[in-house]
Design a protein around this motif. Structure first.
Motif, PDB file in Angstrom:
ATOM      1  N   LYS A 182      -6.494  -1.369  -6.240  1.00  0.00           N
ATOM      2  CA  LYS A 182      -7.149  -0.076  -6.064  1.00  0.00           C
ATOM      3  C   LYS A 182      -6.198   1.033  -6.490  1.00  0.00           C
ATOM      4  CE  LYS A 182      -9.362   2.886  -2.584  1.00  0.00           C
ATOM      5  NZ  LYS A 182      -9.748   3.010  -1.160  1.00  0.00           N
ATOM      6  N   LEU A 183      -6.681   1.904  -7.379  1.00  0.00           N
ATOM      7  CA  LEU A 183      -5.918   3.054  -7.841  1.00  0.00           C
ATOM      8  C   LEU A 183      -6.786   4.292  -7.628  1.00  0.00           C
ATOM      9  CD1 LEU A 183      -3.439   4.248  -9.285  1.00  0.00           C
ATOM     10  CD2 LEU A 183      -4.599   3.787 -11.450  1.00  0.00           C
ATOM     11  N   HIS A 184      -6.346   5.169  -6.757  1.00  0.00           N
ATOM     12  CA  HIS A 184      -7.165   6.332  -6.376  1.00  0.00           C
ATOM     13  C   HIS A 184      -6.367   7.610  -6.547  1.00  0.00           C
ATOM     14  CE1 HIS A 184      -9.547   8.663  -3.062  1.00  0.00           C
ATOM     15  NE2 HIS A 184      -9.932   8.980  -4.279  1.00  0.00           N
ATOM     16  N   PHE A 185      -6.707   8.382  -7.589  1.00  0.00           N
ATOM     17  CA  PHE A 185      -6.091   9.693  -7.805  1.00  0.00           C
ATOM     18  C   PHE A 185      -6.989  10.763  -7.219  1.00  0.00           C
ATOM     19  CE2 PHE A 185      -3.972   7.309 -11.152  1.00  0.00           C
ATOM     20  CZ  PHE A 185      -2.682   7.810 -11.088  1.00  0.00           C
ATOM     21  N   GLU A 226       0.852  -1.194   0.000  1.00  0.00           N
ATOM     22  CA  GLU A 226       0.000   0.000   0.000  1.00  0.00           C
ATOM     23  C   GLU A 226       0.882   1.236   0.000  1.00  0.00           C
ATOM     24  OE1 GLU A 226      -3.192   2.208   2.959  1.00  0.00           O
ATOM     25  OE2 GLU A 226      -3.241   0.020   2.789  1.00  0.00           O
ATOM     26  N   LEU A 227       0.648   2.117  -0.968  1.00  0.00           N
ATOM     27  CA  LEU A 227       1.468   3.317  -1.112  1.00  0.00           C
ATOM     28  C   LEU A 227       0.575   4.538  -1.237  1.00  0.00           C
ATOM     29  CD1 LEU A 227       4.165   4.762  -1.565  1.00  0.00           C
ATOM     30  CD2 LEU A 227       4.022   4.127  -3.988  1.00  0.00           C
ATOM     31  N   LYS A 228       0.744   5.471  -0.297  1.00  0.00           N
ATOM     32  CA  LYS A 228       0.009   6.741  -0.330  1.00  0.00           C
ATOM     33  C   LYS A 228       1.025   7.866  -0.463  1.00  0.00           C
ATOM     34  CE  LYS A 228      -3.809   5.135   2.604  1.00  0.00           C
ATOM     35  NZ  LYS A 228      -4.549   5.360   3.874  1.00  0.00           N
ATOM     36  N   LEU A 229       0.767   8.761  -1.437  1.00  0.00           N
ATOM     37  CA  LEU A 229       1.682   9.863  -1.681  1.00  0.00           C
ATOM     38  C   LEU A 229       0.925  11.179  -1.724  1.00  0.00           C
ATOM     39  CD1 LEU A 229       3.973   8.532  -4.560  1.00  0.00           C
ATOM     40  CD2 LEU A 229       4.564   8.747  -2.147  1.00  0.00           C
ATOM     41  N   ARG A 230       1.451  12.168  -1.050  1.00  0.00           N
ATOM     42  CA  ARG A 230       0.957  13.530  -1.181  1.00  0.00           C
ATOM     43  C   ARG A 230       2.181  14.431  -1.251  1.00  0.00           C
ATOM     44  NH1 ARG A 230      -4.023  16.470   2.025  1.00  0.00           N
ATOM     45  NH2 ARG A 230      -3.940  18.431   0.871  1.00  0.00           N
ATOM     46  N   LEU A 264       2.380  -4.363  -5.116  1.00  0.00           N
ATOM     47  CA  LEU A 264       1.542  -3.231  -4.746  1.00  0.00           C
ATOM     48  C   LEU A 264       0.076  -3.504  -5.068  1.00  0.00           C
ATOM     49  CD1 LEU A 264       1.739  -0.322  -3.614  1.00  0.00           C
ATOM     50  CD2 LEU A 264       1.747   0.464  -5.993  1.00  0.00           C
ATOM     51  N   LYS A 265      -0.791  -3.360  -4.049  1.00  0.00           N
ATOM     52  CA  LYS A 265      -2.228  -3.583  -4.219  1.00  0.00           C
ATOM     53  C   LYS A 265      -3.034  -2.291  -4.162  1.00  0.00           C
ATOM     54  CE  LYS A 265      -2.255  -8.300  -2.379  1.00  0.00           C
ATOM     55  NZ  LYS A 265      -2.856  -9.222  -1.380  1.00  0.00           N
ATOM     56  N   ILE A 266      -2.531  -1.290  -3.416  1.00  0.00           N
ATOM     57  CA  ILE A 266      -3.251  -0.020  -3.268  1.00  0.00           C
ATOM     58  C   ILE A 266      -2.290   1.122  -3.566  1.00  0.00           C
ATOM     59  CG2 ILE A 266      -4.512   1.479  -1.690  1.00  0.00           C
ATOM     60  CD1 ILE A 266      -5.316  -0.997  -0.102  1.00  0.00           C
ATOM     61  N   LEU A 267      -2.669   1.972  -4.519  1.00  0.00           N
ATOM     62  CA  LEU A 267      -1.890   3.154  -4.857  1.00  0.00           C
ATOM     63  C   LEU A 267      -2.809   4.355  -4.771  1.00  0.00           C
ATOM     64  CD1 LEU A 267       0.644   4.579  -5.887  1.00  0.00           C
ATOM     65  CD2 LEU A 267      -0.085   4.029  -8.224  1.00  0.00           C
ATOM     66  N   ALA A 268      -2.453   5.326  -3.923  1.00  0.00           N
ATOM     67  CA  ALA A 268      -3.334   6.478  -3.691  1.00  0.00           C
ATOM     68  C   ALA A 268      -2.522   7.770  -3.671  1.00  0.00           C
ATOM     69  CB  ALA A 268      -4.096   6.301  -2.376  1.00  0.00           C
ATOM     70  N   PRO A 269      -2.242   8.345  -4.847  1.00  0.00           N
ATOM     71  CA  PRO A 269      -1.589   9.653  -4.883  1.00  0.00           C
ATOM     72  C   PRO A 269      -2.598  10.778  -4.714  1.00  0.00           C
ATOM     73  CG  PRO A 269      -1.754   8.750  -7.095  1.00  0.00           C
ATOM     74  CD  PRO A 269      -2.388   7.750  -6.174  1.00  0.00           C
ATOM     75  N   SER A 270      -2.226  11.798  -3.961  1.00  0.00           N
ATOM     76  CA  SER A 270      -3.123  12.932  -3.702  1.00  0.00           C
ATOM     77  C   SER A 270      -2.358  14.231  -3.885  1.00  0.00           C
ATOM     78  CB  SER A 270      -3.682  12.846  -2.279  1.00  0.00           C
ATOM     79  OG  SER A 270      -4.450  13.977  -1.959  1.00  0.00           O
TER      80      SER A 270
END
Length: 210
Positions: free
Chosen positions: A203-206, A155-159, A174-180
């Motif tokens: 899951k890919l969440h932009f 799981e990778l979250k980037l802001r 990688l299963k979850i990628l959430a760049p913000s």
């Protein structure tokens, strides 16, 4: 005599039982202590080192790490000495942690620090096996190459204001990628395509990305 002796035995038995319970509370297993400390903010977990000589390095077994300069006073962002203490704190934790497997690593910075120093922090974090990574950095940031090839991350979250993607970026698990609020600066078309070709991505969440 029998009644007294029987009563004594019962009292002894209760006392022993109470002592056992007290021992379990005062001396819990190391894995229980590690779990409790890992639930605390890292800053508070490290503070337990002042409790006694036995607690000096007990925090080093934590498996969740969070660095958040927002926990400092707002004046810290205009105070070089306080910023220096935050950087020293990050480097001390990274140096002394005994675990090699981590559930989650968080790096939240509202203040811009020297790029080479932050890259060194992330390189140090990723030498471990890490499942979840959450980075919020208020400014452009050049990630170390190892950041884009860490197979343990699921799981990778980037802001981050600006992210430069190398052509060989990959996270095979990688299963979850959430760049913000990320502005993605690709070095080439292939690196942009790689962003969408993680083999097990679920899951890919932009959010507010460019």
């Amino acid at each position: 005599m029998d009644r007294r002796s029987g009563l004594s035995k019962k009292c002894c038995y209760r006392a022993t039982s109470d002592e056992d319970k007290a021992d379990r509370i005062s001396n819990p297993p190391e894995n229980i202590l590690s779990h409790i400390l890992s639930l605390l903010p890292t800053k508070d977990a490290v503070r337990t080192s002042v409790l006694s000589t036995e607690w000096v390095y007990r925090w080093t077994s934590i498996y969740n790490i969070s660095f958040d300069d927002n926990l400092c006073n707002f004046e810290a962002f205009n105070n070089k000495a306080k910023r220096g203490r935050f950087m020293s704190f990050v480097e001390r934790v990274l140096l002394l942690c005994r675990n090699t497997v981590f559930e989650e690593l968080q790096l939240f910075c509202r203040c811009n620090y020297e790029h080479r120093r932050v890259k060194t922090w992330m390189s140090a974090m990723l030498r471990w096996t890490v499942k979840k990574v959450d980075i919020r950095y208020d400014g452009p940031l050049n990630f170390p190459k190892c950041f884009f090839s860490c197979d343990s991350v699921i799981e990778l979250k980037l802001r981050v204001r600006d992210v430069r993607l190398p052509d060989n970026s990959r996270h095979s698990n990688l299963k979850i990628l959430a760049p913000s609020s990320v502005c993605i600066q690709s070095l080439g078309l292939q690196s942009t395509r790689n962003l969408f070709t993680f083999p097990v991505l679920e899951k890919l969440h932009f959010q507010k990305c460019q």
